[in-house]
Structures are given as C-alpha cells and as structure tokens.
Motif scaffolding. Structure first.
Motif, PDB file in Angstrom:
ATOM      1  N   GLY A  46      41.838  29.748  31.359  1.00 47.09           N
ATOM      2  CA  GLY A  46      42.603  29.651  29.979  1.00 47.09           C
ATOM      3  C   GLY A  46      43.606  30.482  29.941  1.00 47.09           C
ATOM      4  O   GLY A  46      44.862  30.165  29.663  1.00 47.09           O
ATOM      5  N   PRO A  47      43.358  32.078  29.981  1.00 44.29           N
ATOM      6  CA  PRO A  47      44.310  32.802  30.090  1.00 44.29           C
ATOM      7  C   PRO A  47      45.604  32.632  31.303  1.00 44.29           C
ATOM      8  O   PRO A  47      46.864  32.783  30.805  1.00 44.29           O
ATOM      9  N   LEU A  49      46.361  29.708  32.432  1.00 38.15           N
ATOM     10  CA  LEU A  49      47.065  28.525  32.387  1.00 38.15           C
ATOM     11  C   LEU A  49      48.034  28.772  31.046  1.00 38.15           C
ATOM     12  O   LEU A  49      49.207  28.244  31.309  1.00 38.15           O
ATOM     13  N   GLY A  50      47.486  29.543  30.216  1.00 40.59           N
ATOM     14  CA  GLY A  50      48.256  29.755  29.113  1.00 40.59           C
ATOM     15  C   GLY A  50      49.532  30.528  29.446  1.00 40.59           C
ATOM     16  O   GLY A  50      50.826  30.279  29.028  1.00 40.59           O
ATOM     17  N   MET A  51      49.452  31.407  30.355  1.00 41.57           N
ATOM     18  CA  MET A  51      50.657  32.348  30.741  1.00 41.57           C
ATOM     19  C   MET A  51      51.477  31.450  31.772  1.00 41.57           C
ATOM     20  O   MET A  51      52.790  31.627  31.497  1.00 41.57           O
ATOM     21  N   MET A  66      47.835  26.951  38.226  1.00 37.93           N
ATOM     22  CA  MET A  66      46.724  27.633  37.891  1.00 37.93           C
ATOM     23  C   MET A  66      45.824  27.314  38.790  1.00 37.93           C
ATOM     24  O   MET A  66      44.831  28.194  39.384  1.00 37.93           O
ATOM     25  N   MET A  92      46.015  38.238  36.620  1.00 37.84           N
ATOM     26  CA  MET A  92      47.196  37.949  35.984  1.00 37.84           C
ATOM     27  C   MET A  92      48.367  38.271  36.717  1.00 37.84           C
ATOM     28  O   MET A  92      49.376  37.607  36.467  1.00 37.84           O
ATOM     29  N   HIS A  96      51.114  35.719  37.673  1.00 41.30           N
ATOM     30  CA  HIS A  96      52.527  35.512  37.158  1.00 41.30           C
ATOM     31  C   HIS A  96      53.371  35.582  38.392  1.00 41.30           C
ATOM     32  O   HIS A  96      53.997  34.944  38.184  1.00 41.30           O
ATOM     33  N   TYR A 158      59.480  38.333  31.355  1.00 47.48           N
ATOM     34  CA  TYR A 158      57.830  37.848  31.667  1.00 47.48           C
ATOM     35  C   TYR A 158      57.892  36.424  31.415  1.00 47.48           C
ATOM     36  O   TYR A 158      57.102  35.689  32.398  1.00 47.48           O
ATOM     37  N   TYR A 159      58.202  35.651  30.502  1.00 47.06           N
ATOM     38  CA  TYR A 159      58.321  34.193  30.263  1.00 47.06           C
ATOM     39  C   TYR A 159      59.480  33.464  30.844  1.00 47.06           C
ATOM     40  O   TYR A 159      59.394  32.228  30.971  1.00 47.06           O
TER      41      TYR A 159
ATOM     42  N   GLY B  53      50.111  38.155  28.894  1.00 44.96           N
ATOM     43  CA  GLY B  53      50.059  36.838  29.484  1.00 44.96           C
ATOM     44  C   GLY B  53      48.711  36.228  28.884  1.00 44.96           C
ATOM     45  O   GLY B  53      48.752  35.050  28.527  1.00 44.96           O
ATOM     46  N   ALA B  56      48.348  34.407  25.692  1.00 44.12           N
ATOM     47  CA  ALA B  56      48.776  33.011  25.507  1.00 44.12           C
ATOM     48  C   ALA B  56      47.717  31.941  26.045  1.00 44.12           C
ATOM     49  O   ALA B  56      48.024  30.703  26.141  1.00 44.12           O
ATOM     50  N   ALA B  57      46.397  32.050  26.015  1.00 43.73           N
ATOM     51  CA  ALA B  57      45.293  31.521  26.534  1.00 43.73           C
ATOM     52  C   ALA B  57      45.393  30.154  25.935  1.00 43.73           C
ATOM     53  O   ALA B  57      45.471  29.938  24.514  1.00 43.73           O
ATOM     54  N   VAL B  58      45.026  29.094  26.838  1.00 46.13           N
ATOM     55  CA  VAL B  58      44.934  27.797  26.184  1.00 46.13           C
ATOM     56  C   VAL B  58      43.645  27.284  26.941  1.00 46.13           C
ATOM     57  O   VAL B  58      43.340  27.853  27.947  1.00 46.13           O
ATOM     58  N   PRO B  60      42.070  24.830  29.477  1.00 47.78           N
ATOM     59  CA  PRO B  60      42.395  23.619  30.313  1.00 47.78           C
ATOM     60  C   PRO B  60      41.885  22.485  30.389  1.00 47.78           C
ATOM     61  O   PRO B  60      40.633  22.339  29.533  1.00 47.78           O
TER      62      PRO B  60
END
Lengths: 197, 261
Positions: A46-47, A49-51, A66, A92, A96, A158-159, B53, B56-58, B60
C-alpha cells in the motif's frame, strides 16, 4: 510527549514496533520464507503503490513498478542491514528510486512538462482505503510547517521526479538556493516527524 | 574553481530526494564514502522521505498479491554479503586471546551486526509467528520485548559471543554495554527431563543473579531472551535447575559467556 503544535510525537515507524516487525519479517524473507513475504506484501504494498503513483501517475505503470519493487525485495532481502536505518526507509528508498528511474527513462520531456502543473501530490485525491490515516495527518501537518519554497522544492523533487536543477528552473530560483531549501526542508520534516537517526 | 566539500554537502537533500543527475549521484556517493556524518544525515533524511511517501498509501487491487507471490516463488534470492571480518569469536572470555580481542571491540562493523541479526532473527521470527497466530493478549508485551531486542541489536557497541554448551548445542549472546542489556539465544540444547529447566544467570563482581528461566525451545531455538541490568564484568552462565528455578545455581554452568571486564 508533544511538539509545539500539541500533536503527539510519533516514533520512526507509523506504529512503534511495526518497523521492527518489518525488519524481522525481512530476515525471514531472506531465508526464503514465503509466508513472511506475504506479510511483508500486506504491510508494504500500500505505501509503495501510493508513493509510486504519486510519482508515476499512471496507475497501470505504478502497479508494474510496485510489483518490481516487491520482487526486488524478495530477491535482495538478505542485503537489508538493520543497523543502517529502518526497514520502511530501506523499502521506500528502493521504491522511490525505481519510480523516478521509470519516469525519467520512459517518459519524454514533453510529457513531463504536462505533469509539472500537477506535480504536487494532493493527498485528498487519494481516497482509497487509507492504511495510515494518522501518519498522513502527521505528514500533512509537518509539510505545512515548511516554508513555501522548502515545501515546493521537496514535493517537486519527490513526487515530480525533477532534479534539483530542473526544480530551480521551474521555480525560477538559483541552483544553490534550491539545494539548500531541499536540505533544510527535509531536515525540518525529519525533526517534525520525530524520526530517529 | 572546484566545488568544495561544503557545497557538496548541501547536495544531501537533493540526493535523499533522488533529485540528482547520475553524475551528481556518483560524486556525492564518493563523498559519502569518506563522510560518516553525511551517512548519518542521509539516513535521517531518508526516514523523512520514507514517511512522506508512505503517507500516500493506497490499497492495491486484489490479484496483484497473488501475482507477486507467484513471481517470488519463481525467483532466486541473493545470498547475504560475505562478511569481510571474522564475525564470531568462539570460546570463553577467560581465554587470553578473546580477552585481548575484547579490548579491540569498539564499534561493530555493519556486516557483523547483520550477522548478529541473522543469528537472532530466526528465534524472533518464531516468537513473532506465534504472536501472529493469535496470541493477542501477549501482543503488547512481545512488542515491547521486540523493541528492547532491537535496541541491543542496533546499539553502536554491540558485541557478539558464541560458545558450545558442554551438554550439547550452541549459545549466543549479543551484548550492549551502552544499553546494559544482552540478548541470549541458544540452538540445539539437549532436551531436559520434565522436572528440569535451563536457567540463565548473570555472574560478575556484583555477585550472581538469576536472569530468567529459558523458555521451551521452538524449532530447536531458544530465545531470544532479553536480559537487562547487565553490569561491567558480568558474564552469562547457564545451568540446569529444577523447573521452578533456583535462587542460586545448584549445578555447574553448562556454558559461560562474556567479554570479561
């Protein structure tokens, strides 16, 4: 313990003990333990994929990255050294770097221009089930404690996966200024988040 | 004019954000190799970017996990990096060679820490595994213990000792003077009759103090047991005692471990 804003201080992982769990799980993964890998996946996918989505934007590509990161984790778990920082940071950082490499190598300059406007990740935009709500609040709060230039420099880098010289160009400031703002901004973020060093 | 060290140092933020060109990265990493303070700084900054980072967790989508597990099952893993230095000193601290070596123990090298972690982590994993299988009421306690174990493993002065247990098996101790704590694990210990248990002791200038009964072995491993209140000069001894434990050892130790004073 509270900081000046009255928010609770947090440990270096989202939950105390979680990062140690992750480090322990990685040690099991290094020995080929597939159940441990499954648990690492549950915690970290989750973290990651979100990042990655914040960086890469395209969901399908983000999922690809991911999956690559998770496989890389499986492959290189034996190289994780607990004395060199948290497990979350290790994962991370790897993720990244991959996301940035993907953007830099696969997207042409023109596409990157297009993304410039939306480079600042909008946390409100990410509405799918959030695992770490409290931590998100904390990060949002800490980001607000940066100066505008610090925050823009950090988030564009970063993003937005821009280099510091590109960020300097985008913001119309000197190279040295951007470098300093990135460093100062991260230091302030680090201190605000209360991460251990 | 060549850019100086100070200017190079300001690249730390951009480097931690992956906002550098390949050339800058190479240049900065060269600098990192000679600058311990910079390594520390990068470590801290990366904890910050990791949190940035992770926030921003989503979730999957379903199906990706199965794909990842399948891919992992078909992928060969890298072996650990081979240590550059001897990792483990065998035998008792009483031996002059080991005592001399103990004076040289200052900061453990990172590979040694990694080895130390590996030595203990199986036992930790077993503990955590049991925890995951529903020992919910022990959760807080076990997490606290995991914390204390990690504090020893990551201390800057952690040393590691192993020795053969005279009745069979191997005992390993990771000790941090700074934390006044040690972590004890053992493997392959001889099974004891029902009325007997292994008991751990701290033995030193301050006298002999009980340091806890060893839990039953799981998967051949015992521990990790965290022992606090370790004083300078303390050694760790293991004896076989009646199940309830003893106030003082009633038998000769089957193993003694410690860096001496």
């Amino acid at each position: 313990m509270t900081d000046s804003q009255g928010l609770p201080r947090r440990g270096r992982a989202a939950e105390p003990g979680q990062d140690i769990d992750l480090a322990v799980l990685l040690a099991s993964v290094a020995r080929g333990d597939q159940r441990a890998f499954e648990e690492v996946y549950d915690r970290i996918a989750g973290p990651v994929l979100g990042m990655v989505r914040g960086v890469v934007r395209d969901l399908a590509q983000s999922e690809e990255v991911m999956q690559e990161v998770l496989l890389e984790l499986w492959r290189t778990a034996s190289r994780f050294e607990a004395g060199r920082g948290s497990a979350l940071s290790w994962v991370m950082t790897m993720a990244h770097r991959r996301a940035v490499d993907r953007v830099r190598s696969e997207q042409r300059a023109a596409e990157r221009e297009m993304r410039a406007a939306s480079a600042q990740v909008d946390y409100d935009d990410v509405t799918e089930a959030v695992e770490a709500t409290l931590d998100r609040e904390r990060v949002r709060h800490c980001l607000r404690s940066l100066t505008d230039l610090q925050r823009e420099s950090v988030t564009l880098a970063y993003y937005g996966s821009y280099t510091y010289s590109e960020v300097a160009g985008l913001l119309g400031v000197a190279l040295g200024t951007v470098k300093t703002r990135m460093r100062d901004g991260l230091i302030r973020l680090r201190d605000c988040l209360g991460v251990e060093r | 004019m060549r850019r100086g060290q100070t200017e190079l140092h300001t690249l730390a933020g951009a480097y931690a954000l992956d906002a550098v060109s390949d050339a800058d990265r190479a240049r900065f990493e060269q600098h990192l190799a000679q600058c311990e303070a910079c390594v520390q700084e990068i470590r801290g900054l990366r904890e910050a970017t990791a949190r940035l980072g992770a926030a921003a967790a989503v979730r999957p989508r379903a199906g990706l996990k199965e794909q990842a597990l399948r891919a992992a099952a078909q992928t060969r893993q890298l072996p650990p990096v081979t240590p550059r230095t001897p990792q483990v000193r065998r035998g008792l601290a009483a031996s002059p060679a080991v005592t001399a070596a103990s004076r040289l123990w200052q900061r453990p090298s990172l590979p040694r820490l990694a080895t130390a972690l590996a030595a203990v982590s199986l036992a930790v994993a077993v503990t955590m595994g049991a925890l995951a299988m529903g020992a919910q009421r022990h959760l807080g306690r076990d997490q606290a213990q995991a914390h204390r174990i990690a504090a020893v493993l990551t201390a800057p002065d952690t040393i590691m000792l192993t020795a053969r247990v005279t009745t069979g098996g191997t005992a390993t101790v990771l000790e941090s003077r700074l934390r006044h704590s040690l972590v004890f694990t053992a493997a392959g210990l001889r099974r004891l009759p029902a009325a007997k248990r292994y008991e751990l002791w701290l033995m030193g200038p301050g006298g002999t103090r009980p340091a806890g009964m060893l839990p039953q072995s799981r998967a051949g491993m015992v521990g990790p047991m965290i022992v606090s209140g370790v004083a300078a000069g303390d050694r760790v001894g293991l004896t076989v005692e009646p199940t309830g434990g003893s106030g003082r050892p009633t038998a000769a130790p089957v193993v003694m471990l410690g860096p001496g004073s």
